[in-house]
Design a protein around this motif. Structure first.
Motif, PDB file in Angstrom:
ATOM      1  N   ARG A  37       0.833  -1.192   0.000  1.00 49.79           N
ATOM      2  CA  ARG A  37       0.000   0.000   0.000  1.00 49.79           C
ATOM      3  C   ARG A  37       0.872   1.247   0.000  1.00 49.79           C
ATOM      4  O   ARG A  37       2.019   1.228   0.427  1.00 49.79           O
ATOM      5  CB  ARG A  37      -0.940   0.013   1.209  1.00 49.79           C
ATOM      6  N   ARG A  38       0.280   2.312  -0.534  1.00 49.00           N
ATOM      7  CA  ARG A  38       0.952   3.613  -0.518  1.00 49.00           C
ATOM      8  C   ARG A  38      -0.035   4.650  -0.037  1.00 49.00           C
ATOM      9  O   ARG A  38      -1.045   4.899  -0.708  1.00 49.00           O
ATOM     10  CB  ARG A  38       1.481   3.984  -1.903  1.00 49.00           C
ATOM     11  N   ARG A  44       5.751   3.472  -0.451  1.00 47.67           N
ATOM     12  CA  ARG A  44       5.030   2.205  -0.564  1.00 47.67           C
ATOM     13  C   ARG A  44       5.513   1.269   0.532  1.00 47.67           C
ATOM     14  O   ARG A  44       6.719   1.189   0.810  1.00 47.67           O
ATOM     15  CB  ARG A  44       5.298   1.604  -1.944  1.00 47.67           C
TER      16      ARG A  44
END
Length: 123
Positions: A37-38, A44
């Motif tokens: 996820r970012r 990230r």
């Protein structure tokens, strides 16, 4: 392998979402599958990974006990069940495929990436 993620959305804190990722084009069981996820303004980060057979998993400390990764090798899919969501879980979530063995927890080990799906957790 081509990856297509889905299932993101807007949820209140404490709620749940389930992300799915469909793979096509190559033998699915050749790959370790992972979720990253970012978040806005952040790097990230690794979320979870599952081995080729599905028997071994690895989680980031921040999601351990709340998120569950699983794969269905008959359907070429990997899922991420997210419970007890927090505002800090807000991010674009990406599924990814890796040829590393036995698991991969860094982005550099992943060869293929899906397009990302937005998860927003409101407080």
């Amino acid at each position: 392998v081509q990856l297509q993620a889905s299932g993101g959305g807007l949820v209140q804190a404490g709620g749940s979402l389930r992300l799915s990722c469909a793979a096509s084009g190559r033998t699915f069981t050749n790959y370790v599958m992972g979720w990253f996820r970012r978040a806005p303004g952040k790097e990230r980060e690794f979320v979870a990974a599952v081995s080729r057979s599905g028997s071994t998993t690895n989680y980031a400390d921040s999601v351990k006990g709340r998120f569950t990764i699983a794969r269905d090798n008959t359907k070429n899919t990997v899922s991420l069940q997210m419970n007890s969501l927090k505002p800090e879980d807000t991010a674009v979530y990406y599924c990814a495929a890796s040829l590393a063995f036995p698991l991969a927890v860094v982005a550099e080990e992943y060869n293929n990436w899906g397009q990302g799906t937005q998860v927003t957790v409101s407080s």
